[in-house]
Design a protein around this motif. Structure first.
Motif, short mmCIF file in Angstrom:
data_model
loop_
_atom_site.label_atom_id
_atom_site.label_comp_id
_atom_site.label_asym_id
_atom_site.label_seq_id
_atom_site.Cartn_x
_atom_site.Cartn_y
_atom_site.Cartn_z
N MET A 40 8.18 6.34 4.04
CA MET A 40 9.09 5.37 4.68
C MET A 40 10.44 5.35 3.96
SD MET A 40 6.95 1.98 5.60
CE MET A 40 5.42 2.08 6.51
N ASN A 41 11.47 4.90 4.68
CA ASN A 41 12.75 4.71 4.02
C ASN A 41 12.85 3.30 3.44
OD1 ASN A 41 14.00 2.80 5.79
ND2 ASN A 41 14.58 4.44 7.20
N PHE A 67 0.03 3.50 2.90
CA PHE A 67 0.63 3.12 4.18
C PHE A 67 2.13 3.38 4.19
CE2 PHE A 67 2.15 0.28 7.52
CZ PHE A 67 1.22 0.51 8.52
N ASP A 68 2.78 3.12 3.06
CA ASP A 68 4.25 3.16 3.02
C ASP A 68 4.82 4.54 2.70
OD1 ASP A 68 4.07 0.51 3.54
OD2 ASP A 68 5.01 -0.19 1.70
N ILE A 69 3.99 5.48 2.26
CA ILE A 69 4.56 6.75 1.82
C ILE A 69 5.30 7.42 2.99
CG2 ILE A 69 2.50 8.18 2.25
CD1 ILE A 69 3.22 9.59 -0.48
N SER A 115 0.82 -1.20 0.00
CA SER A 115 0.00 0.00 0.00
C SER A 115 0.86 1.25 0.00
CB SER A 115 -0.89 0.00 1.25
OG SER A 115 -1.46 1.28 1.46
N ALA A 119 10.15 -3.89 5.00
CA ALA A 119 10.16 -4.65 6.25
C ALA A 119 9.42 -5.99 6.17
CB ALA A 119 9.61 -3.80 7.39
N PRO A 120 8.25 -6.07 5.53
CA PRO A 120 7.53 -7.35 5.56
C PRO A 120 8.12 -8.45 4.68
CG PRO A 120 6.03 -5.49 5.18
CD PRO A 120 7.43 -4.99 4.97
N PHE A 149 14.51 0.56 3.94
CA PHE A 149 14.43 -0.63 4.78
C PHE A 149 13.04 -0.78 5.39
CE2 PHE A 149 19.10 0.37 5.28
CZ PHE A 149 19.50 -0.59 4.37
N GLU A 150 12.43 0.35 5.72
CA GLU A 150 11.11 0.29 6.34
C GLU A 150 10.05 -0.26 5.39
OE1 GLU A 150 11.65 4.05 9.43
OE2 GLU A 150 10.74 4.38 7.47
N TRP A 151 10.05 0.23 4.13
CA TRP A 151 8.96 -0.24 3.27
C TRP A 151 9.19 -1.68 2.84
CZ3 TRP A 151 11.79 3.46 0.02
CH2 TRP A 151 12.28 2.93 -1.17
N HIS A 169 16.16 -9.62 4.13
CA HIS A 169 16.94 -8.78 5.06
C HIS A 169 18.14 -9.57 5.58
CE1 HIS A 169 14.16 -5.37 5.36
NE2 HIS A 169 13.20 -6.27 5.25
#
Lengths: 200, 355
Positions: free
Chosen positions: B187-188, B183-185, B180, B194-195, B190-192, B200
């Motif tokens: 984010m850096n 939801f992700d806008i 999304s 994450a799932p 690594f964060e976007w 990783h």
């Protein structure tokens, strides 16, 4: 004990620290429930700090307001909900001078939302500290209807806006200060597992 | 060649079809008989004639219908296109990149006429002829990123670069594999991500970020990614998952060949000149299993890849429940013969299926 050791987690999850007194011209504390204990510990370590402190506190049923008041902060405000306090928080941040230290403590939902306000007001992230205390409840955004459900303690849970059964996806948005909730029974409507308490 | 644009749908009656031409040029993503995450970047400087790699922004027979589908998604949910305030200049950069590339690569379809900042853009397939002032938002019906990406196939993430990091600060995302933008806008990198499982730990994202931060103007890069989609549904968004998820349960041994699609993303990366942002187009190609099986090499290989994929990846890609049925189907097209290296179908040289 109001401290909780979070398990190893995903990259988008915030990492919380331990509040420590820092030199500053003014000190803004925003806390809910057991976050009060973290403030009391900071005050105990630096007796002079409270004379320059503003505490915004949302008890959420906890019984710490008198103890916080007894610290004799320069300003003390007890709000019924975070939503009710946010106008005051914004006002304080907008009128802050250089040298303000911000301390956020309590639940993830409170810290995340207050951190957003502070960042939007241009407070550098190096001047913001966080410490988790109390409930491990999560603030959840329903990815379908976009509604926020506060204080979610179980996985799955029911969206308080659209009523879908959502599972807690381990993905966190700082902008929304929320985790993502995704429909759990889309592929098998009605097949919703028993809710399990988070971190159990 | 002149492209014949299909009149087709990616929802409801799903009239989407690939012509023989589209099947032959489908970007089959597996260069060997197994798959594991890799950064797998290469330069995006053309490719074999007629392939999806040849042009900077590939236009194919699905163009007009895909743009119609995008307009429908945006009408239902305008949050699929967002741009944080500091990203407007990057939007103009992107508009310029696409208009220049398309008018040079497809002069029979697109024209760009520039006189200083006075620009005229002609998009023949979509019947658009607009004159506007470059860098003046008031002269376009949408912001620059939205304007041009309503006319370009594929999702677009526009990434700001600061503090040695990439930030998802703008995007047009209507054909996504279950993530999304809303939801992700912000984010850096690594964060976007994450799932995403396994990658990783393998250090994939650290290496990929290092590569992407160093992409230079005029030296774009590309890679492929893939997943599985039941029905040729472009909008596999989490926003609408409660509506489309049920379609995954409609596969049967009889319909799997036509309903199950391999979904391939051609991801490209371009440095933008004024903003120093990075644009990351994610172009989605769909091909049904039965169409893929017309290439004997792809039939053999897809069976082996799906069979041997680690469970975490099959779960993440959302087909763990359907994998047994897929394997029943695909195994008919795997006679155990070796396959030639590389992604190309090698139709002329690979042996036909032994029956």
């Amino acid at each position: 004990m109001s401290k909780f050791q979070f398990p190893e987690s995903i990259k988008s999850r915030p990492v919380y620290g331990t509040l420590e007194p820092r030199p500053g011209k003014a000190h803004l504390f925003v806390a809910d429930a057991e976050g009060a204990e973290a403030i009391i510990e900071v005050a105990a370590r630096d007796a002079g700090l409270m004379a320059k402190a503003h505490i915004i506190y949302i008890p959420k049923g906890a019984d710490f307001a008198d103890k916080l008041h007894a610290l004799n902060p320069a300003q003390f405000y007890e709000g019924p909900t975070y939503a009710a306090s946010v106008q005051r928080l914004r006002h304080v941040l907008e009128n802050a001078h250089q040298g303000l230290q911000v301390y956020l403590t309590g639940t993830e939902g409170l810290m995340g939302q207050a951190q957003n306000e502070a960042m939007q007001a241009g407070i550098p992230h190096t001047a913001i500290q966080t410490e988790h205390r109390g409930s491990v409840a999560r603030r959840m955004q329903c990815v379908h209807c976009k509604g926020i459900t506060e204080d979610v303690m179980t996985d799955p849970f029911v969206c308080s806006h659209c009523g879908l059964n959502l599972f807690v996806r381990d993905h966190y948005s700082r902008r929304l200060a929320a985790y993502q909730g995704v429909c759990i029974d889309a592929e098998d409507p009605g097949n919703v597992p028993e809710p399990v308490e988070l971190y159990k | 060649m002149t492209i014949q644009f299909n009149d087709e749908t990616f929802r409801d009656d799903y009239s989407f079809r690939n012509s023989d031409w589209a099947i032959k040029r489908f970007p089959f993503p597996f260069h060997e008989d197994s798959y594991m995450y890799a950064v797998n970047m290469e330069q995006h400087r053309g490719g074999p004639e007629g392939s999806v790699y040849e042009k900077r922004f590939d236009v194919d027979e699905h163009y007009v219908s895909e743009m119609r589908d995008r307009a429908m998604v945006l009408a239902d949910d305008p949050l699929r296109c967002q741009s944080l305030p500091h990203m407007t200049l990057a939007g103009w950069d992107l508009l310029e990149l696409i208009m220049v590339s398309k008018s040079e690569d497809y002069p029979d379809l697109f024209e760009l006429h520039r006189d200083g900042n006075q620009w005229r853009w002609i998009n023949k397939p979509l019947g658009i002829d607009d004159s506007f002032t470059f860098l003046d938002e008031t002269t376009l019906p949408y912001g620059p990123m939205e304007y041009i990406t309503r006319q370009t196939q594929g999702d677009f993430c526009v990434l700001d670069q600061r503090d040695d990091m990439l930030w998802m600060d703008a995007g047009m995302v209507t054909t996504q594999a279950d993530w999304s933008l809303d939801f992700d806008i912000g984010m850096n990198f690594f964060e976007w991500h994450a799932p995403v499982p396994l990658a990783h730990e393998k250090g994939i994202f650290v290496r990929a970020l290092k590569f992407l931060l160093n992409i230079q103007q005029g030296a774009p890069a590309r890679r492929l990614n893939w997943t599985m989609t039941v029905n040729p549904l472009l909008d596999t968004s989490p926003e609408n998952y409660h509506k489309w998820g049920i379609q995954k349960t409609t596969l049967t041994p009889e319909n799997i060949g036509s309903k199950q699609h391999l979904r391939v993303e051609l991801q490209t990366f371009f440095r933008l000149p004024r903003s120093n942002a990075l644009v990351f187009p994610i172009r989605c190609y769909l091909c049904s299993f039965q169409d893929l099986m017309t290439m004997p090499k792809w039939g053999r290989r897809l069976h082996r890849v799906v069979r041997d994929l680690p469970e975490e990846l099959a779960t993440y890609k959302g087909f763990i429940d359907n994998r047994p049925m897929m394997l029943d189907y695909l195994s008919q097209f795997d006679d155990g013969q070796p396959t030639s290296p590389g992604v190309w179908p090698d139709f002329e040289t690979e042996p036909p299926l032994k029956t």
